[in-house]
Enzyme design. Structure first.
Site, PDB file in Angstrom:
ATOM      1  N   GLN A  99     -10.304  -2.554   2.743  1.00 30.20           N
ATOM      2  CA  GLN A  99      -9.800  -3.244   3.933  1.00 30.20           C
ATOM      3  C   GLN A  99      -9.708  -2.347   5.160  1.00 30.20           C
ATOM      4  OE1 GLN A  99      -5.954  -4.183   1.847  1.00 30.20           O
ATOM      5  NE2 GLN A  99      -5.088  -3.887   3.875  1.00 30.20           N
ATOM      6  N   GLY A 136       4.820 -10.037   4.329  1.00 27.48           N
ATOM      7  CA  GLY A 136       5.576  -9.904   5.580  1.00 27.48           C
ATOM      8  C   GLY A 136       4.876 -10.659   6.706  1.00 27.48           C
ATOM      9  N   MET A 175       9.012  -2.663  11.746  1.00 30.92           N
ATOM     10  CA  MET A 175       8.859  -1.648  10.687  1.00 30.92           C
ATOM     11  C   MET A 175       7.436  -1.666  10.162  1.00 30.92           C
ATOM     12  SD  MET A 175      12.014  -0.522   9.320  1.00 30.92           S
ATOM     13  CE  MET A 175      13.671  -0.818   9.881  1.00 30.92           C
ATOM     14  N   HIS A 215       9.461  -3.481   3.508  1.00 32.63           N
ATOM     15  CA  HIS A 215       9.109  -3.767   2.109  1.00 32.63           C
ATOM     16  C   HIS A 215      10.371  -4.097   1.302  1.00 32.63           C
ATOM     17  CE1 HIS A 215       5.642  -0.959   3.116  1.00 32.63           C
ATOM     18  NE2 HIS A 215       5.018  -2.014   2.666  1.00 32.63           N
ATOM     19  N   MET A 229       0.856  -1.200   0.000  1.00 37.00           N
ATOM     20  CA  MET A 229       0.000   0.000   0.000  1.00 37.00           C
ATOM     21  C   MET A 229       0.888   1.245   0.000  1.00 37.00           C
ATOM     22  SD  MET A 229      -3.412  -1.014   2.074  1.00 37.00           S
ATOM     23  CE  MET A 229      -2.799  -0.863   3.719  1.00 37.00           C
ATOM     24  N   LYS A 240       4.905  -9.874   9.748  1.00 40.31           N
ATOM     25  CA  LYS A 240       4.329  -9.006  10.790  1.00 40.31           C
ATOM     26  C   LYS A 240       2.811  -9.156  10.751  1.00 40.31           C
ATOM     27  CE  LYS A 240       4.199  -4.423  10.464  1.00 40.31           C
ATOM     28  NZ  LYS A 240       2.760  -4.098  10.598  1.00 40.31           N
TER      29      LYS A 240
HETATM   30  O1  PAF Z   1      -0.171  -5.796   3.743  1.00 42.81           O
HETATM   31  C1  PAF Z   1      -0.568  -4.875   2.989  1.00 42.81           C
HETATM   32  O2  PAF Z   1       0.127  -3.901   2.740  1.00 42.81           O
HETATM   33  C2  PAF Z   1      -1.954  -4.987   2.369  1.00 42.81           C
HETATM   34  O3  PAF Z   1      -2.846  -5.624   3.225  1.00 42.81           O
HETATM   35  C3  PAF Z   1      -1.941  -5.672   0.985  1.00 42.81           C
HETATM   36  C4  PAF Z   1      -1.470  -7.100   1.064  1.00 42.81           C
HETATM   37  C5  PAF Z   1      -1.045  -4.884   0.035  1.00 42.81           C
HETATM   38  C6  PAF Z   1      -3.354  -5.693   0.396  1.00 42.81           C
HETATM   39  O4  PAF Z   1      -3.867  -4.401   0.254  1.00 42.81           O
END
Ligand code: PAF
Length: 282
Positions: A61, A147, A184, A37, A30, A149
Site C-alpha cells: 500500500q 479509524g 493522532m 489505536h 501497521m 481519520k
Molecule cells: O490503516 C492502516 O493502518 C492500514 O491501512 C491497514 C488497515 C492496517 C491495512 O494495512
C-alpha cells in the site's frame, strides 16, 4: 496474550473460537500504536468476547519506497501496550508469511478511489484491499474496527466487504486528536516539536472551513479561503483540500442541506498527514 506469526496458526485459533460461538473483534494496524489505536482496541474490547490485533506494515500500500522504509516500527513496545489493553491475540506475520508470492490481483474501487488518497497515491487502495481481505481470511472476525481519520479507507473497506459478501461488520471509530487538535497518527512520531506546531494548523484550517460552511459559504469560497489560510503557514505544503459527500466521496459543488466532509492531505517536514472534519452530519 498470545502472539501468533503464521496465517495457519491464527486461522486455526480464531476458527475454533468462532465455531464455539465467540464474537471476535479485529483491529488491523501497521504498529507504532498510539491513542487513536487504543480507542479502536477499547471499542473492540467492549463489543466482543475475543480481541485480535494485527501488526503488519504492508508494502503493497506504499507507493513510495521512502515512505515504507521510514514508517515507524516498534513491535516490542506495541506488544506491551496490547497486553495492558487486555488484547487476547496479537497477530504479527512476517512479509514472507503474508506474501509467499507477490499477489498478482489488483483491486479497482472505481470512482471512489479516483479522488483524494486514490488520486495522489496510485495503487494504495488496491494494496489496502488485498491485505485487509487476507487479514479477514486469516483472523475470522465478527467485526473489524477502522479509524475515521482514514475516511476513504473506511468507506472502501465497507464496499469491499459488501461487494464480496464477506461475513463481518465494519465499524468506524471517530478521530482521536491531541490537545492541539492534531489528529493522532503513527506518522506524528516523525515530526519535531516545531513540525507538530505547524501540523496543528491543519486542524485549524478544518475548523475555519466549518465556520465558513455554517455561514453558508459555497464550496468554492470555502476551498479558496481555507487554501489561502494553509498557504500562509510556513512549513506546510498541502496536497489537496476537498469538500465531498461522506457517502460517495463525490465533490460537493454547493452548500446545500446535505452531509458534507472536508478532507485534506499535506506535508510537514516531509511527513504526509491527512485529516478530515464533518461540515454537516447526516
Ligand atoms: O490503516 C492502516 O493502518 C492500514 O491501512 C491497514 C488497515 C492496517 C491495512 O494495512
Amino acid at each position: 496474550m498470545q502472539v501468533l506469526n503464521l496465517p495457519v496458526e491464527i486461522f486455526d485459533h480464531t476458527w475454533s473460537l468462532k465455531i464455539q460461538g465467540k464474537s471476535i473483534g479485529f483491529v488491523p494496524t501497521m504498529g507504532a500504536l498510539h491513542e487513536g489505536h487504543f480507542h479502536l482496541i477499547k471499542r473492540a474490547r467492549e463489543e466482543n468476547e475475543i480481541v485480535v490485533v494485527s501488526i503488519f506494515v504492508n508494502p503493497l500500500q506504499f507507493n513510495r519506497d521512502e515512505d515504507f522504509n521510514n514508517y515507524p516500527r516498534s513491535v516490542d513496545q506495541d506488544l506491551v501496550h496490547l497486553r495492558k489493553l487486555g488484547v487476547d491475540v496479537a497477530y504479527v506475520p512476517s512479509e514472507r508469511a503474508m506474501y509467499p508470492e507477490l499477489p498478482q490481483i489488483k483491486l479497482d474501487f472505481g470512482l471512489m478511489e479516483q479522488v483524494m488518497e486514490g488520486e495522489f497515491r496510485p495503487g494504495h487502495f488496491s494494496g489496502v484491499g488485498v491485505v485487509v481481505a487476507k487479514l479477514f481470511n486469516h483472523c475470522n472476525p465478527t467485526r473489524a474496527y477502522f479509524g475515521l481519520k482514514d475516511l476513504q479507507q473506511y468507506l472502501l473497506v465497507k464496499r469491499l466487504v459488501s461487494d464480496l459478501s464477506l461475513p463481518l461488520d465494519i465499524v468506524g471509530v471517530p478521530i482521536v486528536r491531541e490537545e492541539s487538535g492534531l489528529a493522532m497518527s503513527s506518522r506524528n512520531q516523525r515530526l519535531s516539536q516545531e513540525g507538530k506546531r505547524i501540523a496543528r494548523t491543519i486542524y485549524q484550517g478544518l475548523i475555519l472551513a466549518r465556520q465558513l460552511w455554517e455561514d453558508k459559504s459555497s464550496s468554492d469560497e470555502t476551498n479558496q479561503t481555507v487554501n489561502a489560510f494553509y498557504r500562509e503557514q510556513k512549513g506546510l505544503s498541502m496536497e489537496y483540500v476537498q469538500i465531498v459527500s461522506p457517502n460517495t466521496l463525490r465533490p460537493l459543488e454547493n452548500n446545500k442541506l446535505e452531509p458534507a466532509v472536508i478532507c485534506v492531505a499535506g506535508y510537514v517536514e516531509g511527513v504526509r498527514l491527512i485529516d478530515n472534519l464533518y461540515l454537516r452530519q447526516d
